[in-house]
Design an enzyme around this catalytic site. Structure first.
Site, PDB file in Angstrom:
ATOM      1  N   GLY A  42       0.805  -1.208   0.000  1.00  0.00           N
ATOM      2  CA  GLY A  42       0.000   0.000   0.000  1.00  0.00           C
ATOM      3  C   GLY A  42       0.839   1.259   0.000  1.00  0.00           C
ATOM      4  O   GLY A  42       0.446   2.270  -0.562  1.00  0.00           O
ATOM      5  N   HIS A 442     -16.056  36.007  -9.585  1.00  0.00           N
ATOM      6  CA  HIS A 442     -16.238  36.814  -8.378  1.00  0.00           C
ATOM      7  C   HIS A 442     -17.611  36.517  -7.786  1.00  0.00           C
ATOM      8  O   HIS A 442     -18.588  36.387  -8.523  1.00  0.00           O
ATOM      9  CB  HIS A 442     -16.132  38.300  -8.733  1.00  0.00           C
ATOM     10  CG  HIS A 442     -16.452  39.200  -7.572  1.00  0.00           C
ATOM     11  ND1 HIS A 442     -15.542  39.452  -6.561  1.00  0.00           N
ATOM     12  CD2 HIS A 442     -17.589  39.892  -7.256  1.00  0.00           C
ATOM     13  CE1 HIS A 442     -16.094  40.269  -5.684  1.00  0.00           C
ATOM     14  NE2 HIS A 442     -17.341  40.558  -6.081  1.00  0.00           N
TER      15      HIS A 442
END
Length: 482
Positions: A42, A442
């Site tokens: 892993g 924005h």
């Protein structure tokens, strides 16, 4: 005599992120490649690093958000912590990630056991199997640095592996270190209820970062109740009753810190022990790791080393990149050179988050590069104010002649995500003039980058119409100051 022998075009020692990336790349270009690993499979990132730590930090961040919700007019009442649930959730995620990775690893010839070179072209795995190959990639990773503080072994301590396995939070903790791991997990312990003291040798957390970034994080830690002791020279660790004590010297005075546990977080070292590197003609140091050139080749011309074992960039995305480069060089003799200008970007998942790409101001001054810089605070940024997430700032550095972006840093909300915009821009060699003209939605956190870019552009004499905010914190540093 060993029981059996096998031969492959390329043998990759270590099946973590770097080794797996090397094996996949080698297979894709037609190499017969095998993986060697002692298990568990892993890799560090999945088993004892990135993934379990971020699973835990998600819980402590959520706790802090709940406690801070009153700033948005939300009253949450009593907030409880279910540490057994948090630990179980973390284990389940790690298992899921590991199982998926193991499926990929098992598609390669896989040899279980520790590897040891017996010649420049042969290794023995587990003392029984001999493997031979004309090319090798070493990707054995790193291990927790050995404790060198007097009395620490006898007193007892926990390392990052043990913190990630906690089923309950200690009442108090002494954190030794101020790097990535110490900061992330030290803040986690504090937010989950441990009275936390951090002892660091330097003047601020994250020593390698610029002083304004590390200094800001140090202030924020102190503001939320973590005792950060700077310029501390560690002495001896002892037991006293039911507590553990670390003696240290700071500001010329002998002092001590006490706690239920000592969290030893003074870094990791390359995992080179037992590899028999001498037999392969591979130069290395126990602290510095395996020496490699720009193509990741070791002093054995047929062996490459990648990831943490090289000791320089202990970052998963760098390890993956190095694995891919080394595999192409080993299998195709391509002579590809690793370039870290942008790949070396990094982030720390504290709150606020820290991230950086390219050269820091420390780097620029040390190398004598003339640059301009601009900075903008989240406290002045509209979207950050709306979110009540106003800690920190962003800054950008640009070449004082060409305007090319040389580096950037952020300490603030979602810093690990925000840095990617600059990573992409730098990947295409963007100047601050080009960057500031990119449309930004924005209100968003991301648009904050336009302000330091505009500040740099203004300092370089470029006209920025209609925005008086570019007059904030700009400076230019001549090369001779380096």
């Amino acid at each position: 005599m060993h029981s059996r022998s096998r031969r492959h075009d390329l043998i990759v020692i270590g099946a973590g992120s770097a080794g797996y990336a090397a094996a996949r790349t080698a297979r894709d270009v037609g190499c017969d490649v095998a993986l060697v690993d002692p298990g568990p499979l892993g890799g560090l990132c999945i088993l004892r690093g990135c993934m379990p730590s971020k699973a835990l930090l998600a819980s402590s961040d959520a706790l802090e958000d709940a406690l801070d919700a009153s700033a948005l007019g939300i009253e949450v009442g009593n907030v409880g912590i279910r540490m057994p649930f948090i630990a179980a959730r973390k284990r389940a995620l790690v298992k899921e990630f590991a199982d998926y990775r193991i499926e990929g690893i098992e598609k390669f010839p896989l040899y279980f056991g520790p590897a040891r070179f017996v010649s420049p072209t042969q290794i023995v795995v587990g003392g029984a199997t001999t493997l031979e190959a004309p090319k090798f990639v070493i990707a054995t990773g790193s291990v927790v640095a050995p404790a060198t503080i007097p009395g620490l072994e006898e007193t007892g301590y926990i390392d990052s592996d043990a913190v990630l396995e906690l089923e309950e939070i200690p009442k108090s903790a002494i954190v030794l270190g101020g790097g990535y791991t110490a900061c992330e997990l030290g803040q986690f312990l504090s937010r989950m209820g441990a009275r936390t003291t951090m002892l660091i040798r330097s003047g601020h957390l994250l020593t390698q970062s610029d002083d304004d970034v590390g200094g800001a994080l140090t202030k924020y830690f102190r503001d939320e109740g973590i005792e950060v002791v700077t310029h501390a020279t560690l002495g001896r660790a002892v037991r006293r009753g039911g507590e553990k004590v670390v003696r240290y010297v700071a500001d010329g005075e002998e002092r001590e810190a006490s706690g239920e546990v000592i969290f030893y977080a003074l870094g990791r070292v390359p995992n080179v022990q037992g590899l028999g590197l001498e037999e392969a003609g591979i130069a290395y140091g126990s602290q510095s790791g395996i020496a490699v050139d720009a193509t990741l080749r070791t002093t054995n011309p047929n062996a490459y080393a990648v990831g943490d074992v090289t000791g320089e960039y202990m970052l998963v995305h760098v390890a993956i990149y190095q694995g891919e480069v080394a595999a192409r060089n080993a299998c195709m003799s391509s002579g590809e050179v690793a370039d870290y200008e942008v790949v070396g970007a990094h982030t720390i998942f504290t709150d606020p988050q820290v991230a950086a790409v390219g050269m820091s101001e420390k780097d620029l001054v040390r190398e004598g590069v003339a640059y301009v810089t601009g900075r903008y605070d989240f406290a002045e940024h509209g979207k950050a104010q709306c979110l009540a997430k106003t800690k920190g700032f962003v800054k950008m550095m640009a070449d004082s002649s060409s305007g090319r972006i040389l580096g950037a840093a952020v300490i603030g909300p979602e810093g690990s995500e925000l840095i990617h915009e600059v990573i992409v821009a730098m990947s295409f060699g963007s100047t601050v003039d080009q960057f500031m003209r990119i449309p930004h939605l924005h209100p968003t956190l991301a648009e904050i980058w336009t302000y330091p870019a505009e500040a740099c552009a203004a300092r370089l004499g470029m006209k920025i119409p209609g925005d008086e905010q570019v007059e904030m914190a700009t400076s230019v540093v001549p090369a001779e100051q380096g």
